[in-house]
Design an enzyme around this catalytic site. Structure first.
Site, PDB file in Angstrom:
ATOM      1  N   TYR A 169      -0.029  -3.611  11.914  1.00 37.68           N
ATOM      2  CA  TYR A 169      -0.123  -2.239  11.401  1.00 37.68           C
ATOM      3  C   TYR A 169       0.613  -1.252  12.298  1.00 37.68           C
ATOM      4  O   TYR A 169       1.434  -0.473  11.836  1.00 37.68           O
ATOM      5  CB  TYR A 169      -1.590  -1.850  11.174  1.00 37.68           C
ATOM      6  CG  TYR A 169      -2.052  -2.341   9.824  1.00 37.68           C
ATOM      7  CD1 TYR A 169      -2.093  -3.701   9.540  1.00 37.68           C
ATOM      8  CD2 TYR A 169      -2.393  -1.467   8.802  1.00 37.68           C
ATOM      9  CE1 TYR A 169      -2.465  -4.169   8.299  1.00 37.68           C
ATOM     10  CE2 TYR A 169      -2.768  -1.932   7.545  1.00 37.68           C
ATOM     11  CZ  TYR A 169      -2.802  -3.283   7.307  1.00 37.68           C
ATOM     12  OH  TYR A 169      -3.156  -3.747   6.074  1.00 37.68           O
TER      13      TYR A 169
ATOM     14  N   ASN B  36     -10.350  -2.688   2.256  1.00 38.24           N
ATOM     15  CA  ASN B  36      -9.993  -2.754   0.838  1.00 38.24           C
ATOM     16  C   ASN B  36     -11.236  -2.462   0.001  1.00 38.24           C
ATOM     17  O   ASN B  36     -12.348  -2.347   0.531  1.00 38.24           O
ATOM     18  CB  ASN B  36      -9.481  -4.154   0.493  1.00 38.24           C
ATOM     19  CG  ASN B  36      -8.017  -4.364   0.871  1.00 38.24           C
ATOM     20  OD1 ASN B  36      -7.231  -3.418   0.862  1.00 38.24           O
ATOM     21  ND2 ASN B  36      -7.661  -5.579   1.194  1.00 38.24           N
TER      22      ASN B  36
ATOM     23  N   HIS C  98       0.824  -1.224   0.000  1.00 43.37           N
ATOM     24  CA  HIS C  98       0.000   0.000   0.000  1.00 43.37           C
ATOM     25  C   HIS C  98       0.859   1.275   0.000  1.00 43.37           C
ATOM     26  O   HIS C  98       0.515   2.273   0.644  1.00 43.37           O
ATOM     27  CB  HIS C  98      -0.956   0.023   1.206  1.00 43.37           C
ATOM     28  CG  HIS C  98      -1.947  -1.100   1.190  1.00 43.37           C
ATOM     29  ND1 HIS C  98      -3.116  -1.026   0.465  1.00 43.37           N
ATOM     30  CD2 HIS C  98      -1.949  -2.308   1.781  1.00 43.37           C
ATOM     31  CE1 HIS C  98      -3.789  -2.164   0.627  1.00 43.37           C
ATOM     32  NE2 HIS C  98      -3.097  -2.958   1.408  1.00 43.37           N
TER      33      HIS C  98
END
Ligand code: NDP
Length: 477
Positions: free
Chosen positions: A336, A126, A53
């Site tokens: 993350y 997404n 990403h």
């Protein structure tokens, strides 16, 4: 009056064009600290690129609550119809690097940060409701197969299809990726999905399983492979520019926000494992319930500060919203924030774009780039007798019943078949889209060894005989 140019320490700069030298043709003097600072800072402009990403556009906006869902969740952002929650969204491709082209066939990240009065809620989704794998232990291998070949440093169709052919749970997402929706015409023209199953907890402390959907009000629009390929050469930043220009001219993209809700107990008997990220909950079983409207209406003023430094984490849920046993979600709760600690440093949540709108009180201190008051003179340990911040058990979640032996479980085939839902998707496509999907697959799978092609055709056939036969015919098998 024009602002005066200064060093980083605020000292006025007399000359930004000529360096300090010993004589007109002499060498530069070390005491030209302004020159040194300028060069040294320039050398450090890049921060680690996200492994996935990396290429993205971002925008600010609002989420407006239009329907009452308080029977499912006590989260205060949903407490009143009419609530407007400020938000920031970051929309990315997955596999390409930070400078890669936008109009490529790829899944798109749809990462949302809602600045609520109970802290930040990050929904890091997404543009697809499912994913290629359901267990995060496969994730680094999966991404390696999508990125560059270690020897040639080029993307490899063989690596991609080799992985997919050996991991049939990927077939659903592969089918979406190869369909029209795998190459959107732009960020405003795609849906967003929380993808994982999360949970809602209401004021009575009842738990529901929940899925989040954002449906575009601009309508789904997609490029053909040929259109995307051409644009990728002509204007690599097509999607980034399109979103920026739309917002700039006041054409604000909107999405209707829906949830699917499953009472906690039903998870035990539902035909699908509701925590399997490779599956959807068919709308016939769990209909979409409208919640609100999300609008993107303000461009960032500075890309690095707002888009590059924005840091989303599925761990950021607010009271009334929580996790599920989805194995991919469980791993992302760790991964993350870990990625952002590496990219931005341990104090990344204090950067302006990530900072919540509410005050932060805790016992975390120090660390690199601690640029607020670092907790001031308040106590830095707990328990303490000096009015430090205290926990509140009113936010305890209802206990979650789990049972079973600790082991490594491969999901049982049969009940949780990997082929039914990809087949359902192929069958709902109109014939022309089925044809384009097959062509897109053939265009890429055709570049791989015959053995991999045959394996894939078998998978497609098991999803739908017409699907498999179409691919086989295209490949000349
Ligand atoms: P439904 O007929 O109730 O829903 C079908 C969904 O498929 C719609 O949301 C539609 O989105 C979407 N869709 C249409 N074409 C495509 C495409 N080319 N790629 C991806 N999505 C598409 O059926 P079910 O809920 O029973 O699901 C059937 C299949 O639809 C699933 O196996 C799944 O692949 C796909 N799907 C299901 C979703 C779900 O949450 N149930 C969400 C998205 C896709 P739209 O209304 O925007 O046209």
């Amino acid at each position: 009056m024009k602002k005066k140019l200064t060093t980083a320490a605020g000292i006025p700069v007399p000359d930004n064009q000529t360096s300090l030298t010993a004589g007109e043709r002499g060498p530069t003097l070390l005491q030209d600290h302004y020159l040194l600072e300028k060069l040294a800072h320039f050398n450090r402009e890049r921060i680690p690129e996200r492994v996935v990403h990396a290429k993205a556009a971002g925008a600010h906006g609002t989420l407006t609550i239009t329907q009452d869902i308080t029977k499912y969740t006590k989260a205060r952002l949903f407490a009143k119809v009419g609530n407007k929650i400020p938000m920031f969204g970051r929309f990315s491709t997955v596999a390409g690097e930070k400078g890669s082209a936008d109009t490529v066939r790829d899944v798109r990240g749809f990462a949302l940060k809602f600045y609520t009065e109970e802290g930040n809620w990050d929904l890091v989704g997404n543009n697809t409701p499912v994913f290629f794998i359901r267990d995060a232990i496969k994730f680094p291998d999966f991404i390696h197969s999508q990125k560059r070949d270690p020897k040639t440093n080029t993307r490899s169709d063989t690596m991609q299809w080799d992985f997919w052919s050996r991991v049939p749970e990927s077939l659903h997402q592969v089918t979406i990726l190869m369909s029209d929706r795998g190459l959107p015409k732009g960020i405003p023209f795609m849906n967003g999905y929380g993808s994982h199953t999360y949970s809602f907890i209401n004021a009575k402390n009842e738990r529901f399983w929940v899925k989040f959907h954002f449906k575009t009000q601009q309508g789904i629009q997609c490029f053909t492979q040929a259109e995307g390929d051409e644009l990728a050469g002509k204007d690599a930043d097509y999607h980034t520019r399109q979103l920026f220009e739309m917002i700039e001219r006041g054409d604000h993209p909107k999405w209707t926000f829906y949830v699917q809700v499953m009472p906690e107990k039903e998870a035990e008997t539902y035909r699908w494992n509701p925590f399997d990220l490779t599956k959807v909950w068919p709308h016939g079983d769990y209909p979409l319930i409208e919640v609100g409207v999300m609008e993107l209406n303000r461009n960032p003023k500075n890309y690095h500060a707002e888009v590059e430094q924005s840091a989303f984490s599925p761990a950021n849920v607010v009271p009334g919203i929580s996790f599920s046993p989805c194995k991919m979600l469980q791993a992302r709760i760790f991964a993350y924030a870990d990625a952002h600690r590496y990219r931005l440093g341990v104090n990344f949540e204090r950067l302006p774009i990530n900072r919540p709108i509410v005050d932060v009180h805790n016992y975390q201190r120090d660390g690199l780039m601690r640029f607020d008051d670092n907790g001031g003179d308040s106590p830095n340990y707990e328990p303490n007798s000096f009015d430090g911040p205290v926990e509140d058990h009113a936010f305890d979640e209802p206990p979650l019943k789990i049972s079973g032996d600790a082991d490594r479980y491969e999901q049982k085939r049969g009940v949780d078949d990997d082929y039914v839902q990809p087949g359902d998707l192929f069958r709902l496509m109109p014939p022309d889209e089925q044809q384009r999907t097959i062509q897109n697959i053939v265009g890429s799978l055709g570049k791989t060894p015959k053995e991999i092609q045959r394996k894939m055709v078998e998978h497609f056939r098991r999803a739908d005989i017409k699907y498999g036969d179409g691919v086989a015919k295209g490949l000349g098998l």
